[in-house]
Design a protein around this motif. Structure first.
Motif, PDB file in Angstrom:
ATOM      1  N   ARG A   1       0.817  -1.218   0.000  1.00 16.28           N
ATOM      2  CA  ARG A   1       0.000   0.000   0.000  1.00 16.28           C
ATOM      3  C   ARG A   1       0.855   1.274   0.000  1.00 16.28           C
ATOM      4  O   ARG A   1       0.419   2.332   0.451  1.00 16.28           O
ATOM      5  CB  ARG A   1      -0.993   0.011   1.165  1.00 16.28           C
ATOM      6  N   ASP A   2       2.068   1.146  -0.523  1.00 19.10           N
ATOM      7  CA  ASP A   2       2.934   2.315  -0.717  1.00 19.10           C
ATOM      8  C   ASP A   2       2.770   2.735  -2.179  1.00 19.10           C
ATOM      9  O   ASP A   2       3.577   2.400  -3.048  1.00 19.10           O
ATOM     10  CB  ASP A   2       4.384   1.961  -0.403  1.00 19.10           C
ATOM     11  N   TYR A   3       1.698   3.462  -2.451  1.00 21.79           N
ATOM     12  CA  TYR A   3       1.329   3.735  -3.833  1.00 21.79           C
ATOM     13  C   TYR A   3       2.260   4.735  -4.509  1.00 21.79           C
ATOM     14  O   TYR A   3       2.452   4.679  -5.732  1.00 21.79           O
ATOM     15  CB  TYR A   3      -0.126   4.203  -3.890  1.00 21.79           C
ATOM     16  N   ALA A   4       2.842   5.637  -3.746  1.00 20.16           N
ATOM     17  CA  ALA A   4       3.814   6.564  -4.335  1.00 20.16           C
ATOM     18  C   ALA A   4       5.015   5.795  -4.873  1.00 20.16           C
ATOM     19  O   ALA A   4       5.510   6.068  -5.980  1.00 20.16           O
ATOM     20  CB  ALA A   4       4.248   7.594  -3.299  1.00 20.16           C
TER      21      ALA A   4
ATOM     22  N   SER B  27       7.088   1.996 -11.384  1.00 13.29           N
ATOM     23  CA  SER B  27       6.537   1.816 -12.729  1.00 13.29           C
ATOM     24  C   SER B  27       7.150   2.813 -13.700  1.00 13.29           C
ATOM     25  O   SER B  27       7.433   2.484 -14.860  1.00 13.29           O
ATOM     26  CB  SER B  27       5.019   1.980 -12.699  1.00 13.29           C
ATOM     27  N   GLN B  28       7.371   4.023 -13.244  1.00  8.44           N
ATOM     28  CA  GLN B  28       7.977   5.031 -14.111  1.00  8.44           C
ATOM     29  C   GLN B  28       9.456   4.729 -14.359  1.00  8.44           C
ATOM     30  O   GLN B  28       9.988   5.029 -15.431  1.00  8.44           O
ATOM     31  CB  GLN B  28       7.770   6.416 -13.509  1.00  8.44           C
ATOM     32  N   ALA B  29      10.114   4.100 -13.382  1.00 10.68           N
ATOM     33  CA  ALA B  29      11.488   3.640 -13.611  1.00 10.68           C
ATOM     34  C   ALA B  29      11.497   2.550 -14.681  1.00 10.68           C
ATOM     35  O   ALA B  29      12.414   2.490 -15.515  1.00 10.68           O
ATOM     36  CB  ALA B  29      12.089   3.121 -12.310  1.00 10.68           C
ATOM     37  N   ALA B  30      10.482   1.690 -14.683  1.00  9.33           N
ATOM     38  CA  ALA B  30      10.365   0.663 -15.723  1.00  9.33           C
ATOM     39  C   ALA B  30      10.192   1.313 -17.093  1.00  9.33           C
ATOM     40  O   ALA B  30      10.773   0.859 -18.090  1.00  9.33           O
ATOM     41  CB  ALA B  30       9.194  -0.265 -15.415  1.00  9.33           C
TER      42      ALA B  30
ATOM     43  N   ALA C 136      -4.288   4.630  -9.881  1.00 10.66           N
ATOM     44  CA  ALA C 136      -5.664   4.327  -9.470  1.00 10.66           C
ATOM     45  C   ALA C 136      -5.749   4.168  -7.960  1.00 10.66           C
ATOM     46  O   ALA C 136      -6.629   4.725  -7.301  1.00 10.66           O
ATOM     47  CB  ALA C 136      -6.152   3.064 -10.177  1.00 10.66           C
ATOM     48  N   HIS C 137      -4.808   3.416  -7.402  1.00  4.76           N
ATOM     49  CA  HIS C 137      -4.807   3.210  -5.953  1.00  4.76           C
ATOM     50  C   HIS C 137      -4.418   4.485  -5.204  1.00  4.76           C
ATOM     51  O   HIS C 137      -4.774   4.643  -4.030  1.00  4.76           O
ATOM     52  CB  HIS C 137      -3.863   2.061  -5.589  1.00  4.76           C
ATOM     53  N   SER C 138      -3.711   5.376  -5.869  1.00  4.43           N
ATOM     54  CA  SER C 138      -3.344   6.653  -5.244  1.00  4.43           C
ATOM     55  C   SER C 138      -4.506   7.633  -5.219  1.00  4.43           C
ATOM     56  O   SER C 138      -4.414   8.694  -4.593  1.00  4.43           O
ATOM     57  CB  SER C 138      -2.163   7.287  -5.994  1.00  4.43           C
ATOM     58  N   GLY C 139      -5.575   7.309  -5.935  1.00  7.88           N
ATOM     59  CA  GLY C 139      -6.735   8.194  -5.974  1.00  7.88           C
ATOM     60  C   GLY C 139      -6.724   9.185  -7.123  1.00  7.88           C
ATOM     61  O   GLY C 139      -7.579  10.071  -7.192  1.00  7.88           O
TER      62      GLY C 139
END
Length: 426
Positions: free
Chosen positions: A238-241, A247-250, A275-278
């Motif tokens: 649950r560490d969405y940041a 993902s951006q590093a990917a 999405a999970h970050s709101g």
């Protein structure tokens, strides 16, 4: 023209990222193992096989090709002169015994990689060793797709240890880098085993190690695999940041910049994180980018084992997650149905996971009875195998939402009572 090219051999070489010179080296090494003297196959010989100027290699070369590839000469596209003959695999070859042993082990819960003792290995290491270990990674991935990653950690770590041991004796810089890449692949697979089992504490340590090995290999594909798993791990924590950042590093890896398939996966994973970050707008934007990139990907091209799961079915499954989380359960349900329709039968764990997600989308639309029935299918799909930790947690989410949304406590209690035994014994 197609009839003047050995397509079967060309496809095998492409799938294993092997040049003509490397195949020649592997064939000569295999000949040396069973005859005591290395062969004299040259790069030119391999080109003659590919062009069908030589349609039926010499006996020793045919036997060596079978040892290296695990396929018969006929399966490799060679055409015998006159009456066909069956080419048995050399009974004493340790690599073939190892492939057979691993194939048998894959049907058991232990699924360990049987590694030959150091004394059984030649002091010089080459392409045939890379192929053997790459096949082991592929078998682990296939086993994971069938029953989940739980229980595969030690087998994967053993493979990484073997790859690192062999790279100390590797013959060329290219082989050394490939062995480092394989060690990264095995180590990332060990991390995935823990993530899928819901045992998150040790997964980060494995991913740190895998990223180091990918750097030593100078392999951007392995680096992307690690960032993809890092995003999944962060989301489960649950560490969405961090999930978005990983993902951006990917997305920033060289392989993602040049391959639409990899670009699509990185965008889809970013969409899940947002999405999970709101942030629904960012999530749907990245989802659109993922769809656009996948439409440009050539899905007929060979893929690395770790990303073989990704394609239209997986993008539909990730779309279902994003749409449901941002408050669009009807669109999420449609995406989940499309995912299930497109999933290959061999992806049993993914089918169970998507089915659990489908149940959640139905529950979020107020279709309580249908949601309960759909969630029960998860246990049927995974019958005979332990329920992976990720699916357990997803069913936990379903139970909590059911308690909150059901018109009476009786419905939630009935669902819990019905599946308690299967849930607790999985």
């Amino acid at each position: 023209m197609a009839e003047n090219k050995n397509e079967s051999l060309a496809v095998w070489m492409s799938e294993h990222q092997m040049s003509a010179a490397e195949l020649a080296q592997a064939v000569n090494a295999a000949i040396g193992k069973f005859s005591g003297r290395p062969g004299t196959t040259s790069e030119r010989t391999v080109f003659r096989w590919l062009s069908r100027q030589n349609r039926w290699p010499q006996h020793r070369q045919r036997l060596a090709l079978e040892i290296v590839t695990g396929l018969t000469a006929k399966d490799l596209g060679f055409l015998p002169r006159g009456k066909s003959t069956t080419l048995p695999v050399h009974p004493e070859d340790p690599d073939v015994r190892r492939r057979q042993f691993f194939g048998a082990a894959a049907s058991t819960a232990a699924a360990a990689i049987p590694l030959s003792p150091p004394s059984a290995r030649p002091s010089r290491v080459g392409t045939s060793d890379v192929i053997r270990l790459r096949d082991d990674v592929a078998r682990l991935v296939a086993l994971d797709a069938q029953r989940g990653g739980h229980g595969l950690e030690q087998a994967a770590l053993d493979g990484a240890t073997e790859a690192l041991r062999l790279q100390r004796n590797s013959t060329t810089q290219r082989v050394r880098q490939r062995l480092f890449a394989l060690a990264a692949d095995f180590t990332a697979t060990a991390a995935w085993s823990l993530i899928d089992a819901g045992r998150l504490d040790g997964a980060g340590r494995h991913l740190d190690r895998a990223l180091t090995l990918a750097g030593l290999a100078q392999d951007s594909e392995m680096a992307m695999q690690v960032w993809n798993l890092r995003a999944m791990l962060a989301r489960q924590r649950r560490d969405y940041a961090e999930a978005v950042a990983a993902s951006q590093a990917a997305q920033a890896t060289a392989i993602a910049r040049r391959s639409p398939l990899h670009t699509s996966l990185a965008h889809a994973r970013t969409a899940v994180g947002f999405a999970h970050s709101g942030d629904a707008r960012a999530a749907l934007g990245y989802l659109s980018r993922a769809e656009d990139a996948l439409s440009k990907a050539d899905l007929t091209q060979p893929k690395a084992a770790w990303i073989a799961f990704y394609g239209p079915a997986e993008l539909h499954a990730l779309t279902a997650i994003v749409r449901d989380v941002v408050g669009q359960p009807a669109q999420a349900e449609a995406a989940a149905h499309r995912a299930l329709a497109a999933l290959p039968k061999t992806y049993r764990r993914n089918r169970a996971h998507t089915t659990a997600r489908l149940a959640l989308t139905q529950l979020h639309q107020g279709d309580i009875e249908q949601a309960c029935a759909t969630s029960g299918e998860v246990f049927t799909i995974m019958a005979g195998a332990p329920l992976p930790g990720r699916i357990r947690m997803l069913l936990g989410d379903f139970q909590r939402d059911l308690i909150a949304r059901a018109p009476s406590a009786h419905i939630a209690n009935e669902w819990t009572d019905r599946y308690r035994t299967e849930w607790s014994s999985s």
